[in-house]
Design an enzyme around this catalytic site. Structure first.
Site, PDB file in Angstrom:
ATOM      1  N   ALA A 114      15.848  23.010  57.344  1.00 19.95           N
ATOM      2  CA  ALA A 114      16.528  22.563  58.562  1.00 19.95           C
ATOM      3  C   ALA A 114      15.688  22.528  59.828  1.00 19.95           C
ATOM      4  CB  ALA A 114      17.766  23.423  58.804  1.00 19.95           C
ATOM      5  N   LYS A 119      18.548  17.351  61.856  1.00 22.43           N
ATOM      6  CA  LYS A 119      19.643  17.009  60.939  1.00 22.43           C
ATOM      7  C   LYS A 119      20.811  17.992  61.124  1.00 22.43           C
ATOM      8  CE  LYS A 119      16.859  14.078  58.638  1.00 22.43           C
ATOM      9  NZ  LYS A 119      15.598  14.436  59.341  1.00 22.43           N
ATOM     10  N   ASP A 181      16.346  17.826  53.296  1.00 23.78           N
ATOM     11  CA  ASP A 181      15.400  16.965  54.018  1.00 23.78           C
ATOM     12  C   ASP A 181      14.034  17.581  53.716  1.00 23.78           C
ATOM     13  OD1 ASP A 181      14.620  14.939  55.795  1.00 23.78           O
ATOM     14  OD2 ASP A 181      14.605  16.330  57.479  1.00 23.78           O
ATOM     15  N   CYS A 234      10.367  11.828  54.635  1.00 23.82           N
ATOM     16  CA  CYS A 234       9.737  10.848  55.529  1.00 23.82           C
ATOM     17  C   CYS A 234       8.461  10.372  54.865  1.00 23.82           C
ATOM     18  CB  CYS A 234       9.529  11.411  56.928  1.00 23.82           C
ATOM     19  SG  CYS A 234       8.665  12.959  56.939  1.00 23.82           S
TER      20      CYS A 234
END
Ligand code: SAM
Length: 460
Positions: A114, A119, A181, A234
């Site tokens: 996180a 996010k 993520d 990403c």
């Protein structure tokens, strides 16, 4: 920025949506995209924040805006008040992914990787208010940054934890929504981070891919059957994107959830080689944002009965609660918890989950710290000042921009006509922190570790 290595662009040839010429051109261009997302419990009009800039909505999110140029956020008091979060625009698509895969009901959500909190703040901002969000970061120093950013965001239904993904196996089938993520090779951020270009290697891509699998395998038990997993990176690497989708389907029987895209978004749909799972690629020459990948899955099966645990956290004794309540907005609808002489305010749904979360995880921050309790009073905490649950009508001083920056640098302040005692320091109605007004001086209670150190003046 350095030229993109041929070894890198060679790996992109043939990928869905990859257009070499425009991709190289956009990386050579000095143009940069700046975007922010509003904390809509604090502010609704982006024009109030940036009256001198052109602002355009980010199409796949509510409250996200592109700015026509990059202001110095450090010298913007609104930034320190948590009125907005500076976030890369492509990654705001997580909002659309959550909306299309969940039903708007209260959820127990986990943001596993996180920090720094982009996010997590987005998830908190769109979930039903009775949801509970666990924002986790494995690296201790980054968990501290995550906690600071969530303090600024101000919500009382978030817990910040500092755990390894494998610790979440202690919460079997607990979460309705898990966002991963993942740490990745970072090629999607080459425009912003030229150093990453030099560090890129195919060996690192492979290492990242293995780590992503480990993280996903570790957290899998914590997702309830029927629950939603949102995986993002990403990176453009097929080993970190499409191949991970196949790996999730093969090893865990995950059901891919395709998303609806609008043509005007220019987001590229991609499918995994084996199982044709759909994922979504963002290229900076096609969307106004950086490189990004996202895919959604549902865990098969039906949920068992929820884990039983002894209800009851250490609720604040009535006498002490009476000291805290006047400081809280809707205090009667919140839970108050005692922790090491401090009073913590939590939403009721979070309070219900606290015994289990406290037992199984290392908690850095839960809800909003209201303050330290002494025999006679509450010494209010910074978390309360910038939270969404601080009472209205407390004594407050409205500061000019110059005064606000003095306050945020933790310098001395002179306040005329301020009430004696604790005062909220405000900039255009947004709380920055506390000061205590004494007969002959003002004590600045802005947290030392958050103070602005950078020299200079605002260009806003
Ligand atoms: N979600 C964040 C946001 O939107 O602000 C960005 C997360 S970043 C892409 C990935 C995060 O994963 C980093 O904070 C990193 O410290 C963390 N991380 C690194 N190694 C990890 C591991 N082995 N397990 C879990 N998280 C890890």
């Amino acid at each position: 920025m350095p030229a993109l290595p041929k070894a890198f662009t060679d790996t992109l040839q043939g990928l869905p949506g990859f257009r070499e010429e425009t991709f190289l051109r956009v990386h050579e261009s000095p143009e940069r995209v700046t975007s922010i997302r509003l904390q809509r419990q604090k502010i609704t009009d982006v024009k109030e924040l940036f009256p001198q800039l052109e602002t355009t909505p980010v199409p796949w999110t509510s409250g996200g805006y592109y700015l026509s140029s990059r202001p110095s956020f450090t010298f913007d008091p609104y930034f320190h008040a948590g009125a907005y979060y500076v976030q890369e625009a492509s990654s705001m698509f997580l909002e659309e992914a959550i909306r299309q895969t969940t039903g708007g009901e209260p959820l127990k959500a986990l943001d596993l990787c996180a920090a720094p909190g982009g996010k997590s703040t987005l998830i908190q901002g769109i979930l039903h208010a009775d949801s509970v969000l666990v924002a986790n970061e494995v690296i201790k120093a980054r968990a501290a940054l995550l906690a600071d950013n969530l303090t600024k965001w101000g919500a009382a239904n978030v817990v910040v934890t500092n755990n390894d993904p494998r610790d979440f196996a202690r919460l079997p089938e607990y979460f309705d929504l898990v966002a991963v993520d993942a740490p990745c090779s970072g090629s999607g951020l080459f425009r912003r981070d030229p150093e990453a270009v030099e560090e890129w290697s195919q060996d690192n891509v492979m290492l990242c891919s293995q780590r992503q699998q480990r993280i996903l395998a570790d957290v899998f038990p914590a997702l309830r059957p029927g629950g939603v997993l949102i995986y993002s990176t990403c990176s453009y690497a097929v080993e970190e994107d499409e191949q991970i989708m196949d790996w999730l389907v093969e090893n865990f029987g995950m059901e891919n959830i395709p998303l609806q895209l609008r043509p005007g978004w220019h987001i590229v749909e991609t499918a995994s080689g084996q199982h044709h799972a759909k994922g979504y690629r963002f290229y900076p020459d096609q969307v106004k944002g950086e490189g990004f990948f996202i895919a959604c899955f549902r865990k098969p099966g039906t949920a068992g009965s929820p884990q039983k645990f002894k209800a009851g956290f250490s609720a604040l004794p009535k006498k002490e609660a009476e000291l805290v309540l006047p400081w809280l907005r809707n205090g009667a609808e919140m839970a108050l918890m005692a922790h090491n002489g401090e009073a913590i305010a939590l939403t009721l749904p979070l309070a219900k989950e606290m015994p289990l979360l406290q037992k199984q995880l290392y908690i850095r921050k839960a809800g909003v710290k209201a303050g330290q309790l002494t025999a006679k009073e509450l010494v209010p905490d910074h978390q309360l000042a910038v939270s969404n649950c601080v009472a209205e009508g407390l004594p407050a001083a409205e500061l000019s921009q110059e005064q606000a920056l003095r306050y945020l640098r933790k310098e001395d302040l002179a306040l005329e006509n301020a009430a004696k005692g604790w005062n909220l320091m405000r900039f255009n109605g947004k709380n920055l922190g506390w000061a205590k007004v004494l007969p002959n001086r003002v004590n600045n209670y802005y947290p030392k570790e958050l103070r602005i150190l950078k020299a200079g003046t605002p260009d806003l």
